[in-house]
Design a protein around this motif. Structure first.
Motif, PDB file in Angstrom:
ATOM      1  N   PHE A 199      32.109  37.369  37.235  1.00 12.15           N
ATOM      2  CA  PHE A 199      33.401  36.715  37.415  1.00 12.15           C
ATOM      3  C   PHE A 199      33.287  35.540  38.394  1.00 12.15           C
ATOM      4  O   PHE A 199      33.797  34.451  38.133  1.00 12.15           O
TER       5      PHE A 199
ATOM      6  N   LEU B  79      38.829  35.973  33.847  1.00  9.53           N
ATOM      7  CA  LEU B  79      39.243  37.372  33.713  1.00  9.53           C
ATOM      8  C   LEU B  79      39.399  37.768  32.245  1.00  9.53           C
ATOM      9  O   LEU B  79      39.013  38.869  31.835  1.00  9.53           O
TER      10      LEU B  79
ATOM     11  N   LEU C   4      34.599  41.692  27.112  1.00  6.56           N
ATOM     12  CA  LEU C   4      33.234  42.215  27.009  1.00  6.56           C
ATOM     13  C   LEU C   4      33.141  43.565  26.286  1.00  6.56           C
ATOM     14  O   LEU C   4      32.262  43.734  25.427  1.00  6.56           O
ATOM     15  N   PRO C   5      34.025  44.550  26.590  1.00 12.78           N
ATOM     16  CA  PRO C   5      33.882  45.814  25.853  1.00 12.78           C
ATOM     17  C   PRO C   5      34.015  45.664  24.329  1.00 12.78           C
ATOM     18  O   PRO C   5      33.136  46.152  23.608  1.00 12.78           O
TER      19      PRO C   5
ATOM     20  N   ILE D 113      36.060  38.502  30.915  1.00 10.87           N
ATOM     21  CA  ILE D 113      35.595  39.827  31.349  1.00 10.87           C
ATOM     22  C   ILE D 113      36.221  40.921  30.478  1.00 10.87           C
ATOM     23  O   ILE D 113      35.544  41.862  30.044  1.00 10.87           O
ATOM     24  N   GLN D 114      37.534  40.764  30.206  1.00  9.73           N
ATOM     25  CA  GLN D 114      38.213  41.764  29.380  1.00  9.73           C
ATOM     26  C   GLN D 114      37.679  41.809  27.951  1.00  9.73           C
ATOM     27  O   GLN D 114      37.812  42.816  27.268  1.00  9.73           O
TER      28      GLN D 114
ATOM     29  N   MET E 282      29.700  42.801  36.930  1.00 12.04           N
ATOM     30  CA  MET E 282      30.899  42.114  36.444  1.00 12.04           C
ATOM     31  C   MET E 282      31.548  41.274  37.536  1.00 12.04           C
ATOM     32  O   MET E 282      32.068  40.193  37.261  1.00 12.04           O
ATOM     33  N   THR E 283      31.532  41.791  38.760  1.00 10.81           N
ATOM     34  CA  THR E 283      32.104  41.015  39.866  1.00 10.81           C
ATOM     35  C   THR E 283      31.311  39.725  40.069  1.00 10.81           C
ATOM     36  O   THR E 283      31.880  38.637  40.215  1.00 10.81           O
TER      37      THR E 283
END
Lengths: 329, 329, 329
Positions: free
Chosen positions: B94, B128, B134-135, B131-132, B90-91
Motif C-alpha cells: 500500500f 486501497l 487482490l483476493p 489491495i481489495q 500488504m502494508t
C-alpha cells in the motif's frame, strides 16, 4: 492561510485513509486466507523449501564464467592462475548447484508424498555429474560458436558472438539445462531455460535433443518443444516454431512424455517465422524451409519448401509478379 | 626509454584530450540546452515528479509475493505466521503503490494544467481499492494456472507453471495493471505491462478485457491490443497478434478510445504467429485459427481456419502435397 | 534414535561426497584446461582486457538520462540546475565510455596482432565525438517520439512513449550504437544493440541506416539487418524481418561487408510478421506491406502487398470468404 487550509485538508484525508487502511488490509488478508481453504488457490506454505530464482541465475552466470574463461569477468586471467581460478569457480558452483538440486528434489518428493532421506545424497551426486559434464560441454559450445561465424556474414569475430549473440546464450543455457534434465532433476532445468527465454526470446525446452554446430540467428520468438530432435549443423532463424499440434482438452494427459514435436535432420536451414508442428513432421537432411510457411507433414531430404508467390496480391501501382522462378536462387 | 617516451606521449594525449574535453562538454551541454528552447525536444524539468520505474518493478514483485505466498521468497512460511506475513506485505505494498499512483495522478493533472489538490486523497483511495482486488485476483489467477496445466502436455506441475511460464507472468501483471487501468490511473498500468513485455515478450495492453482460464503458451511476440475482448478458456500461442489495422496518418486521433481490436469468443484456440486485425474480426466460439494466417474478418463459431496447403511450393526432391485433407485432424 | 541414524547417514553421505568432490573438481579442471590446448575451445586469457557488459549497460542508462533529462532519475531538476546536472552527467559518461572504447580498440588490435599505442588517444577522441553527437541525436529522437504519438491511437501521452514504448528504447540504443559503429568502434556497438534486443525483443544491427521519424509498434521479434536502409517516416510492427537471404555455407565470407539487406523508402508501412529478405527487395515509397507476407523482390511505390485471402481454407461452420475486396480498405 492557504497552506494551513490545505494542511488541514491533507490531515483529514490522511485520517480518512488511515481508517480505511486499518479496515482494508486485515479484511483483504482474511479474504486471501479464506480463498486458501477452498481449492481455488496456490500457495507454498508448510512445505519443503523450493529452488530460488536468483540462486539459479547465479549458477548460470558462474557456469558461463567456467565455460568461457576470461570473458564474463573483470578479473584478469593468465595461464598460471587459470587452474586455481577454475578450481575455485567450480567449487563455488558445486556448492550453490547442489543446494538448489537438493531443494528441487525435496520438493519433487513432497509432491508425491514420498520420503526424501536420500535427496541430499542424490543431489550432491547429481551436482558432481554436472561438474564432470562441463569439459565436454565446452567443446560442444565451441562448435556452436564456429557455426555462428560460418553462418552469419554480420559476425565480425568470435568475441562478437560470445558477448552479443542471444542464440549462443540460449544454446549455452539449454545445453546446461539438458544435462540436468537427463539426470532427472525436477523444476530446475525449466527455470534455467526460461531465464534464457526471458533474456533472448528463445524458448528451448530442456528436454529437446540437439546435435552439434547448432546456430540460431537473431532468435526472438524461436520455440523448440520438449520432444524435438535436431541433427548436426542445423541453422534456424527468428520466430521459428518447432512445436506440437494443439490437443483436444481431454487428450492432454495421455500425450505427456510422448513424442509430440518435429524431427529435423542434419544440415537443414529453417527461415524466419516458419512453423513446423507435430511428430509427423520429419524434415529431411539438407532441406531448406522458407520463411512464414506452416508445415505439419514430412519433407523429403534435399527439398526446398517455399510460400507460393501467387499467394500474394499486389494492389495499386504494382503488377502481380510471376511465380515461375525460385526466389531463393 | 621506451616507457618514458610512451609515458610522455600519453601525457601529451591526455593534455590534448583534456583541452578537447574542457571545450567539448560545455559546448555539448549548451547545444543540448539550446535544443530545449525550440519545441524539438523532450525533458522533464520543473514539473511534478513522475513515477519511478524501479519502484514499479518492486510493486509488481511484492504483489506477486502476496498472490502466490511462499513461491517468490526465501522466507519459510507456515500457517501460523502466514497472516502476519501477508499483513506486513500488504502494508508495504500500500505504501509504495499509493506513492506511485499519486505521482502518476499529479503528473496527469499537470499535463492538462489542472489543479491537483485531491491527487493524494484519490491516490490513496485507489491504492486501497487495488489491495481489495487482490483476493478475487488470486482466485482468477488460480484458474489461469489450471488452464496452463490442462493445455500443455509439457507442464510437469503447478510449480513448473508458477515459476517458469512466461505466459503466467504476463497474465498476472496484466490482471494487476487492468485493475489500475479501470481505476483510471495514468501512466502506471502501461509501465507495468511493459515490464512484463520486456521479460516475457508478451505485450498485453492494460485496457484489454480478458476472461477466465486464459492460457498463453511460450508467448514470445504475442500482442493483445487495447480494445481487444477475449472470452473464457481461450488458448493462444507465441507470435499471435490481436491488433488494430494501421490507420491513415490523419485518422489516428479520431480512433483514440474507440474499439479497434478483435473480439475472441469462448473456447477459441489460436495457433502460433496468426495475425487477427481490426474490430470487425469477431472469432466465434470454439473456433480454431491455424498458424501464420492473417484475418481481418469475422469467423463463425465452430470453424477451423487454416493456411491452404497449395500455398506452398515444393522444389527439388519433394512432390507437391495434396490439399485434400485437414492437416489438424 | 532415528535422528542419530539419519545424522550418521548424512555424515556418511557427506564424506562420500567429499571424496568424490576432492577427485571430481581437479579432474574437471584438468579436462577443461586440456581442451584449451587443442583448438576446440574459446577462452580469454593473457589477452588485452575486453569491454565489460555491466559497464556498457551503465553507459546506455547515463546517455538516456542526458537525452531525456528528468525522466529516468529520481533527482528533481529545475532550469537553474539543469546545466550543472548535464555537465556532470556528460563528464561521467565521457569517463566510462572512453574507457570501454579503449578496451574495445585494444582488443581489436590484439586480434590482428597490431600494436596499439594509439588506442588510448583514438578512444578518447572517439568518446568526445560521441558526446558531440548527443544534441543532434536528441532532436532526432524527438521526431521518433512524435512519430509514435502520430502512429498509435493507444499512445496516451509523450510520457507514455518515453517510459514504456520498447520501440523507442530500441531506436534510442540503435541511434547511439550507430554513431559508434560509424566511428569504427569494434565490439561495443553490437553489445549495446543486443542489450536493447534483450529488453525489447527488437534486434536492430548498429550498421543499419535509418531515417527520421521512425516508429516501431510493439516490436517483439523485429529484425533489421546490418546493411538495411530505411527512409523517413517509416512505420513497422512486431515480428517484421528486414533480413538477408541465407547463404550457401561456402559463400558467407565473400558477403561480409556487402549489401545483403532490403531498402525501405520513405513513408512505407510494414505490418506485423512480414518478412522482407535480400538486397534486391526495394520497397517503394508510400507502399503498404501486409502482415505475414514473404517478399524477396522489389515492390513499386504506392503499392499494397497482401496475403491472398483464398490462401485460407475454412472448415466446418464457416463459408469461404470471397477475395474480391481489399481487406485493408
Amino acid at each position: 492561510m492557504n497552506k494551513r487550509a490545505s494542511g488541514s485538508k491533507r490531515q483529514k484525508n490522511n485520517s480518512q485513509t488511515s481508517v480505511s487502511l486499518a479496515e482494508t488490509i486485515p479484511s483483504a488478508v482474511k479474504n486471501l486466507l479464506a480463498s486458501c481453504d477452498s481449492d481455488v488457490c496456490f500457495d507454498h506454505v508448510d512445505a519443503a523449501p523450493i529452488p530460488y530464482h536468483e540462486a539459479v541465475v547465479q549458477i548460470i552466470q558462474q557456469a558461463r564464467r567456467i565455460l568461457f574463461p576470461g570473458y564474463f569477468t573483470q578479473t584478469r586471467l593468465d595461464r598460471v592462475s587459470l587452474e586455481y581460478y577454475l578450481g575455485q569457480q567450480m567449487t563455488q558452483l558445486f556448492d550453490s548447484l547442489s543446494k538448489q538440486i537438493v531443494l528441487s528434489m525435496q520438493h519433487g518428493c513432497l509432491r508425491f508424498d514420498q520420503p526424501c532421506q536420500q535427496c541430499t545424497e542424490r543431489g550432491n551426486k547429481t551436482a558432481l555429474q554436472f561438474i564432470q559434464s562441463l569439459p565436454p560441454l565446452r567443446a560442444v559450445l565451441a562448435k556452436d560458436i564456429r557455426a555462428a561465424l560460418d553462418g552469419d556474414p554480420a559476425a565480425k569475430s568470435f568475441e562478437d558472438i560470445i558477448f552479443s549473440y542471444p542464440g549462443l546464450l540460449a544454446i549455452t543455457v539449454y545445453r546446461m539445462a539438458h544435462v540436468l534434465y537427463e539426470l532427472e532433476v525436477p523444476l530446475l532445468p525449466r527455470i534455467m531455460t526460461e531465464y534464457a527465454h526471458g533474456l533472448a526470446g528463445i524458448d528451448i525446452h530442456p528436454g529437446a535433443r540437439i546435435g552439434e554446430s547448432f546456430f540460431i540467428d537473431h532468435g526472438t520468438g524461436v520455440v523448440v518443444g520438449e520432444t524435438t530432435e535436431i541433427g548436426d549443423r542445423v541453422r534456424i532463424y527468428q520466430g521459428v516454431t518447432l512445436g506440437a499440434l494443439s490437443l483436444p482438452r481431454d487428450a492432454v494427459d495421455q500425450y505427456r512424455n510422448k513424442k509430440r514435436h518435429p524431427t529435423i535432420e542434419d544440415d537443414v536451414i529453417i527461415y524466419s517465422n516458419a512453423t513446423i508442428l507435430g511428430e509427423k513432421a520429419i524434415i529431411g537432411a539438407r532441406s531448406i524451409i522458407g520463411g512464414n510457411v506452416w508445415i505439419t507433414d514430412s519433407v523429403p531430404p534435399d527439398t526446398k519448401v517455399l510460400m507460393n508467390v501467387p499467394g500474394l496480391v499486389y494492389i495499386g501501382n504494382g503488377t502481380r509478379s510471376t511465380a515461375s522462378k525460385d526466389p531463393l536462387s
